[in-house]
Motif scaffolding. Structure first.
Motif, short mmCIF file in Angstrom:
data_model
loop_
_atom_site.label_atom_id
_atom_site.label_comp_id
_atom_site.label_asym_id
_atom_site.label_seq_id
_atom_site.Cartn_x
_atom_site.Cartn_y
_atom_site.Cartn_z
N SER A 141 18.67 8.28 5.25
CA SER A 141 19.42 7.15 4.15
C SER A 141 19.32 8.21 2.75
CB SER A 141 19.91 5.80 5.14
OG SER A 141 19.76 5.16 6.02
N GLY A 142 19.18 8.92 3.15
CA GLY A 142 19.20 9.40 1.86
C GLY A 142 16.94 9.29 0.48
N VAL A 143 16.45 8.96 1.80
CA VAL A 143 15.09 8.35 1.29
C VAL A 143 14.37 9.02 2.54
CG1 VAL A 143 15.14 5.86 2.49
CG2 VAL A 143 13.15 6.76 0.51
N THR A 144 13.13 9.29 1.72
CA THR A 144 11.87 10.25 2.81
C THR A 144 10.96 8.73 2.95
OG1 THR A 144 12.00 12.35 1.93
CG2 THR A 144 9.78 11.40 2.93
N ALA A 145 10.43 9.06 4.10
CA ALA A 145 9.64 7.63 4.39
C ALA A 145 8.29 7.55 5.10
CB ALA A 145 10.52 6.43 4.92
N LEU A 146 7.41 7.66 5.44
CA LEU A 146 5.96 7.08 5.92
C LEU A 146 5.52 6.48 6.20
CD1 LEU A 146 2.88 10.09 5.12
CD2 LEU A 146 2.48 7.44 5.61
N VAL A 147 5.76 6.23 8.16
CA VAL A 147 5.59 5.02 8.80
C VAL A 147 4.61 4.86 8.93
CG1 VAL A 147 6.62 2.90 9.97
CG2 VAL A 147 8.14 4.89 8.88
N THR A 148 3.78 3.62 8.76
CA THR A 148 2.60 3.69 9.24
C THR A 148 2.34 2.64 10.79
OG1 THR A 148 2.23 1.91 8.27
CG2 THR A 148 2.04 3.38 6.89
N PRO A 149 1.54 3.01 11.06
CA PRO A 149 1.23 1.73 12.22
C PRO A 149 1.44 0.77 12.51
CG PRO A 149 -0.27 3.63 12.70
CD PRO A 149 -0.16 3.50 10.82
N ALA A 150 1.16 0.31 10.98
CA ALA A 150 1.47 -1.22 10.99
C ALA A 150 2.76 -1.38 9.90
CB ALA A 150 0.30 -1.91 9.99
N LEU A 151 3.70 0.31 10.11
CA LEU A 151 4.72 0.20 9.48
C LEU A 151 5.24 -0.81 7.97
CD1 LEU A 151 6.94 -2.36 12.70
CD2 LEU A 151 6.42 0.28 12.73
N ASP A 152 4.33 0.08 7.56
CA ASP A 152 4.08 0.00 6.03
C ASP A 152 5.66 0.87 5.70
OD1 ASP A 152 3.08 -1.84 5.01
OD2 ASP A 152 1.13 -0.38 5.64
N TYR A 153 6.81 0.80 4.97
CA TYR A 153 7.31 1.96 4.18
C TYR A 153 6.65 2.88 3.44
CZ TYR A 153 9.68 1.25 9.08
OH TYR A 153 10.67 1.01 9.46
N VAL A 154 5.98 4.06 3.11
CA VAL A 154 5.81 4.70 1.75
C VAL A 154 6.02 5.63 1.38
CG1 VAL A 154 3.62 5.02 1.00
CG2 VAL A 154 3.30 4.10 2.37
N GLY A 155 7.19 5.25 0.38
CA GLY A 155 7.63 6.67 -0.04
C GLY A 155 6.61 7.16 -0.79
N VAL A 156 7.26 8.46 -1.31
CA VAL A 156 5.34 9.06 -1.89
C VAL A 156 6.60 10.12 -3.23
CG1 VAL A 156 4.45 11.23 -2.16
CG2 VAL A 156 4.42 9.65 -0.63
N LEU A 157 6.49 10.56 -4.58
CA LEU A 157 7.31 11.07 -5.48
C LEU A 157 6.20 12.23 -5.63
CD1 LEU A 157 9.06 7.28 -7.44
CD2 LEU A 157 10.20 9.34 -5.78
N GLU A 158 6.39 13.19 -6.75
CA GLU A 158 6.03 13.19 -7.58
C GLU A 158 6.73 13.79 -9.09
OE1 GLU A 158 4.73 17.84 -8.06
OE2 GLU A 158 5.55 17.78 -7.03
N LEU A 159 5.13 13.28 -10.07
CA LEU A 159 6.01 12.87 -11.82
C LEU A 159 5.55 14.52 -11.99
CD1 LEU A 159 4.99 9.01 -11.65
CD2 LEU A 159 6.30 10.07 -11.28
N SER A 160 6.68 14.61 -13.83
CA SER A 160 5.51 15.81 -14.27
C SER A 160 4.36 14.75 -15.37
CB SER A 160 6.72 15.73 -15.33
OG SER A 160 7.36 14.60 -16.45
N THR A 161 3.47 16.13 -15.39
CA THR A 161 2.67 15.28 -16.24
C THR A 161 2.37 15.54 -17.35
OG1 THR A 161 1.19 17.25 -15.88
CG2 THR A 161 0.99 15.50 -13.86
#
Length: 260
Positions: free
Chosen positions: A23-43
């Motif tokens: 659905s257009g989103v990247t998710a890292l799903v943990t065993p506790a069913l946390d749905y985690v997204g990851v962004l990279e930011l300019s510094t």
């Protein structure tokens, strides 16, 4: 008479996850069913930015964190590496896409050679975000983890979690771009590469590429797994990316050449 050591699956002790894109989103799903997204930011390089710019960015980030909904988790990860070969190669490739005058081509080649001899560093800033978990804090290393009941996790709830994660991502992206930071969402392969570097510092220092993590169905039937143990299950994504053992020494932990 001592009994032989029992083989235990790594899945019982290390944080496991599954990285997917739906659905257009990247998710890292943990065993506790946390749905985690990851962004990279300019510094913002504080060495060259003005004091007002640094202070303004700091105030904007503090306001963003202070206004985040309760229960949400924001984890900033700042990494500095000396692996700049890919960036130098990109500079060479961009310069070679169009025909250049001989003098300009000589300048580009000389600059590439000069860059390859310099002790360069590359800084990257990542933001992992999630809406929280209902299982409480994680246990320490070496203790069996808590797992959510997947039997109660329906397809509808999965889609709802992905939709909520996308909404949180869009809100964070808008707020961060308003501060002047460029934001891009990592693809699953980029998330796995980042995790590989964090879990395998020696491999990362030697600039070894992460393996292609493939998650398949179990190679053995359920009866065999029940009879011989869970170690017969197919390797998880985490097990395929964890290549360096953490060895407990007197007073410290050793991970190949890295002491912790």
């Amino acid at each position: 008479m001592t009994s032989p050591p029992r083989e235990v699956s790594l899945a019982d002790f290390v944080p496991l996850w599954r990285t997917l894109q739906e659905s257009g989103v990247t998710a890292l799903v943990t065993p506790a069913l946390d749905y985690v997204g990851v962004l990279e930011l300019s510094t913002l390089d504080a060495r060259f930015a003005s004091n007002d710019a640094v202070a303004g960015l700091g105030e904007s980030l503090r306001a963003l964190i202070g206004s985040t909904d309760d229960g949400c988790t924001l984890h900033f990860l700042y990494r500095v590496t000396t692996d700049v070969d890919a960036d130098i190669a990109d500079y060479r490739d961009v310069s070679s896409r169009q025909p250049l005058h001989a003098a300009l081509r000589q300048y580009v080649d000389a600059r590439v050679s000069w860059l390859q001899e310099q002790p360069l560093r590359k800084a990257r800033l990542f933001l992992a975000f999630s809406r929280g978990s209902g299982l409480g804090p994680r246990p320490p290393a070496g203790v069996r983890m808590l797992f959510a009941n997947l039997g109660k996790h329906s397809r509808e709830r999965h889609l709802a979690e992905m939709t909520a994660l996308a909404s949180l991502r869009n809100a964070l992206k808008s707020r961060l771009e308003a501060t002047g930071l460029a934001v891009r969402e990592l693809a699953p392969s980029a998330v796995r590469a980042l995790l590989f570097e964090l879990l395998n510092p020696t491999h990362a220092a030697n600039r070894q590429a992460p393996p292609e993590a493939l998650v398949r169905e179990n190679l053995f039937d359920d009866e065999s797994i029940e009879r011989f143990g869970p170690q017969l299950r197919e390797y998880t994504e985490a097990e395929q990316l964890c290549l360096e053992d953490v060895v407990e020494e007197v007073g410290y932990l050793r991970q190949e050449k890295v002491l912790r």
